[in-house]
Design an enzyme around this catalytic site. Sequence first.
Site: not given
Ligand code: AMP
Length: 229
Positions: A171, A22, A182, A136, A97
């Site tokens: 990360r 994404k 996740r 990654r 989400r």
């Molecule tokens: P991402 O970079 O989108 O993979 O997000 C990294 C982490 O941020 C996720 O595993 C969640 O812990 C938190 N996070 C990001 N977006 C959301 C969301 N819309 N709702 C809840 N937690 C989020």
Amino acid sequence: MSLANAASGLRLVLFGPPGAGKGTQAQLLKERLGVDHVSSGDLFRHHLSTGTELGDLARGYMNRGELVPDQVTIGMVLDRIGQLPCGQGFMLDGFPRNTNQARALDESLTLANAAIDRVVHIAVADDELIRRLSNRYICRSCQKPFARDPATGAPPSGCDTFPDDCDIYQRDDDTPEAVANRLVVYHRETAPVLDYYRERGLLTDVAGEGAVESVNESLLHALGLTVEV
Ligand code: AMP
């Protein structure tokens, strides 16, 4: 008409599991369409790196690969959308989400006489997601993802945006335990959002396992936008 004109004002959700690409696709679409990219994960990581109270609250959830509670997440993302110039489009990445977040987004846009135009689901199988996430690396400055060298397994040397001052890191939530969690969280809490948007006629599926460029072409096609010749 140029792609940027055709995409003007477009309100898009880029949807998909962690590791679907994404963020990479959003960067490319931003370059091609000039539409703002709003990533909830990047917003949280900014709070973490600047040491805000919100960042402290989010850290544990993020490291475990769990969703940060809606009471915090929804306000943070809606505030960011509210800061965009009026009438300007955006691409959401990582939000919504769960269905509660999807409803809150709809309600907030409705109040502004706006709505999501399209949701594109980038579909990738779990075994490929695990392979991608464990390889990654991210640039701390521009947030772009890079992969290990497939031949040697060596980490990437740096990014092209900040070649002289690039801090590439893995990360904390790309550890095998956090990645596994996740994916469980994605299937349990996030995948139901697909039905929410499908019922509203907004969802398009795109196969996300090809090369970055060809996935991008499929995305543009799904949006009814074709590349100028
Ligand atoms: P991402 O970079 O989108 O993979 O997000 C990294 C982490 O941020 C996720 O595993 C969640 O812990 C938190 N996070 C990001 N977006 C959301 C969301 N819309 N709702 C809840 N937690 C989020």
